[in-house]
Motif scaffolding. Structure first.
Motif, PDB file in Angstrom:
ATOM      1  N   LEU A   1     -57.041  74.178  64.615  1.00  0.00           N
ATOM      2  CA  LEU A   1     -57.077  72.755  64.905  1.00  0.00           C
ATOM      3  C   LEU A   1     -57.580  72.032  63.666  1.00  0.00           C
ATOM      4  N   HIS A   2     -56.776  71.095  63.161  1.00  0.00           N
ATOM      5  CA  HIS A   2     -57.162  70.365  61.957  1.00  0.00           C
ATOM      6  C   HIS A   2     -57.987  69.150  62.357  1.00  0.00           C
ATOM      7  N   ALA A   3     -59.128  68.967  61.717  1.00  0.00           N
ATOM      8  CA  ALA A   3     -60.054  67.896  62.085  1.00  0.00           C
ATOM      9  C   ALA A   3     -59.517  66.515  61.711  1.00  0.00           C
ATOM     10  N   TYR A   4     -58.698  66.420  60.676  1.00  0.00           N
ATOM     11  CA  TYR A   4     -58.230  65.116  60.204  1.00  0.00           C
ATOM     12  C   TYR A   4     -57.106  64.554  61.073  1.00  0.00           C
ATOM     13  N   CYS A   5     -56.068  65.356  61.333  1.00  0.00           N
ATOM     14  CA  CYS A   5     -54.923  64.846  62.084  1.00  0.00           C
ATOM     15  C   CYS A   5     -54.954  65.243  63.559  1.00  0.00           C
ATOM     16  N   GLY A   6     -55.804  66.193  63.938  1.00  0.00           N
ATOM     17  CA  GLY A   6     -55.938  66.588  65.331  1.00  0.00           C
ATOM     18  C   GLY A   6     -54.849  67.504  65.849  1.00  0.00           C
ATOM     19  N   ALA A   7     -53.995  68.007  64.990  1.00  0.00           N
ATOM     20  CA  ALA A   7     -52.908  68.883  65.411  1.00  0.00           C
ATOM     21  C   ALA A   7     -53.316  70.347  65.257  1.00  0.00           C
TER      22      ALA A   7
ATOM     23  N   ARG B   1     -61.487  79.512  43.437  1.00  0.00           N
ATOM     24  CA  ARG B   1     -61.765  78.473  44.425  1.00  0.00           C
ATOM     25  C   ARG B   1     -60.744  78.595  45.546  1.00  0.00           C
ATOM     26  N   TYR B   2     -61.167  78.255  46.753  1.00  0.00           N
ATOM     27  CA  TYR B   2     -60.312  78.381  47.923  1.00  0.00           C
ATOM     28  C   TYR B   2     -60.128  77.014  48.571  1.00  0.00           C
ATOM     29  N   PHE B   3     -58.913  76.776  49.081  1.00  0.00           N
ATOM     30  CA  PHE B   3     -58.567  75.516  49.723  1.00  0.00           C
ATOM     31  C   PHE B   3     -57.744  75.793  50.969  1.00  0.00           C
ATOM     32  N   MET B   4     -57.865  74.891  51.964  1.00  0.00           N
ATOM     33  CA  MET B   4     -57.023  74.927  53.160  1.00  0.00           C
ATOM     34  C   MET B   4     -56.160  73.678  53.136  1.00  0.00           C
ATOM     35  N   GLN B   5     -54.856  73.865  53.311  1.00  0.00           N
ATOM     36  CA  GLN B   5     -53.932  72.734  53.332  1.00  0.00           C
ATOM     37  C   GLN B   5     -53.215  72.711  54.672  1.00  0.00           C
ATOM     38  N   CYS B   6     -53.259  71.564  55.320  1.00  0.00           N
ATOM     39  CA  CYS B   6     -52.608  71.380  56.617  1.00  0.00           C
ATOM     40  C   CYS B   6     -51.101  71.246  56.409  1.00  0.00           C
ATOM     41  N   THR B   7     -50.324  71.955  57.226  1.00  0.00           N
ATOM     42  CA  THR B   7     -48.865  71.865  57.107  1.00  0.00           C
ATOM     43  C   THR B   7     -48.323  70.630  57.822  1.00  0.00           C
ATOM     44  N   ASN B   8     -49.142  69.977  58.642  1.00  0.00           N
ATOM     45  CA  ASN B   8     -48.699  68.784  59.363  1.00  0.00           C
ATOM     46  C   ASN B   8     -48.884  67.522  58.525  1.00  0.00           C
ATOM     47  N   CYS B   9     -50.105  67.296  58.023  1.00  0.00           N
ATOM     48  CA  CYS B   9     -50.384  66.043  57.304  1.00  0.00           C
ATOM     49  C   CYS B   9     -50.529  66.245  55.794  1.00  0.00           C
ATOM     50  N   GLY B  10     -50.698  67.476  55.318  1.00  0.00           N
ATOM     51  CA  GLY B  10     -50.773  67.741  53.890  1.00  0.00           C
ATOM     52  C   GLY B  10     -52.145  67.577  53.270  1.00  0.00           C
ATOM     53  N   VAL B  11     -53.181  67.299  54.072  1.00  0.00           N
ATOM     54  CA  VAL B  11     -54.533  67.124  53.545  1.00  0.00           C
ATOM     55  C   VAL B  11     -55.080  68.477  53.085  1.00  0.00           C
ATOM     56  N   THR B  12     -55.690  68.485  51.898  1.00  0.00           N
ATOM     57  CA  THR B  12     -56.265  69.703  51.337  1.00  0.00           C
ATOM     58  C   THR B  12     -57.777  69.573  51.325  1.00  0.00           C
ATOM     59  N   GLU B  13     -58.459  70.629  51.837  1.00  0.00           N
ATOM     60  CA  GLU B  13     -59.919  70.647  51.888  1.00  0.00           C
ATOM     61  C   GLU B  13     -60.435  71.919  51.230  1.00  0.00           C
ATOM     62  N   ALA B  14     -61.560  71.816  50.544  1.00  0.00           N
ATOM     63  CA  ALA B  14     -62.181  72.991  49.919  1.00  0.00           C
ATOM     64  C   ALA B  14     -62.803  73.873  50.992  1.00  0.00           C
ATOM     65  N   VAL B  15     -62.745  75.191  50.758  1.00  0.00           N
ATOM     66  CA  VAL B  15     -63.313  76.176  51.671  1.00  0.00           C
ATOM     67  C   VAL B  15     -64.330  76.994  50.894  1.00  0.00           C
ATOM     68  N   ASP B  16     -65.478  77.252  51.521  1.00  0.00           N
ATOM     69  CA  ASP B  16     -66.487  78.090  50.898  1.00  0.00           C
ATOM     70  C   ASP B  16     -65.975  79.530  50.821  1.00  0.00           C
ATOM     71  N   ALA B  17     -66.271  80.215  49.731  1.00  0.00           N
ATOM     72  CA  ALA B  17     -65.782  81.579  49.521  1.00  0.00           C
ATOM     73  C   ALA B  17     -66.304  82.540  50.571  1.00  0.00           C
ATOM     74  N   ARG B  18     -67.452  82.252  51.194  1.00  0.00           N
ATOM     75  CA  ARG B  18     -68.018  83.125  52.202  1.00  0.00           C
ATOM     76  C   ARG B  18     -67.201  83.105  53.494  1.00  0.00           C
ATOM     77  N   HIS B  19     -66.436  82.045  53.744  1.00  0.00           N
ATOM     78  CA  HIS B  19     -65.662  81.913  54.982  1.00  0.00           C
ATOM     79  C   HIS B  19     -64.244  82.457  54.856  1.00  0.00           C
ATOM     80  N   VAL B  20     -63.852  82.887  53.686  1.00  0.00           N
ATOM     81  CA  VAL B  20     -62.485  83.362  53.474  1.00  0.00           C
ATOM     82  C   VAL B  20     -62.215  84.633  54.269  1.00  0.00           C
ATOM     83  N   ALA B  21     -63.176  85.542  54.340  1.00  0.00           N
ATOM     84  CA  ALA B  21     -62.974  86.786  55.099  1.00  0.00           C
ATOM     85  C   ALA B  21     -62.748  86.510  56.576  1.00  0.00           C
ATOM     86  N   GLN B  22     -63.400  85.505  57.130  1.00  0.00           N
ATOM     87  CA  GLN B  22     -63.205  85.144  58.527  1.00  0.00           C
ATOM     88  C   GLN B  22     -61.819  84.567  58.765  1.00  0.00           C
ATOM     89  N   LEU B  23     -61.308  83.808  57.816  1.00  0.00           N
ATOM     90  CA  LEU B  23     -60.006  83.167  57.975  1.00  0.00           C
ATOM     91  C   LEU B  23     -58.844  84.130  57.802  1.00  0.00           C
TER      92      LEU B  23
END
Length: 77
Positions: free
Chosen positions: A20-26, A53-75
């Motif tokens: 669930l993307h926080a910006y667009c809600g999709a 550096r790690y980033f998450m990009q939404c395929t619906n709205c295209g917004v890119t957000e930085a991700v902490d390296a510690r959370h990459v294993a969970q994703l």
């Protein structure tokens, strides 16, 4: 003699979890991107000059957000 050097950043897709993307809600795929910056000599990348550096990009709205390296294993699991 010419010496050609510089820096090159490259992106690599690691995963695309559906979240669930926080910006667009999709609830759509969020592409996880790993960006590395390397020193290059004569257009050949030699060694990294900064940590990845790690980033998450939404395929619906295209917004890119930085991700902490510690959370990459969970994703990626």
């Amino acid at each position: 003699m010419f010496l050609i050097f510089g820096f090159k950043s490259s992106d690599r897709r690691i995963a695309a979890p559906t979240l669930l993307h926080a910006y667009c809600g999709a609830t759509v795929a969020q592409v996880l991107i790993k960006r590395t910056t390397k020193f290059s000599l004569f257009f050949i990348p030699l060694f990294p000059v900064r940590p990845a550096r790690y980033f998450m990009q939404c395929t619906n709205c295209g917004v890119t957000e930085a991700v902490d390296a510690r959370h990459v294993a969970q994703l990626t699991a």
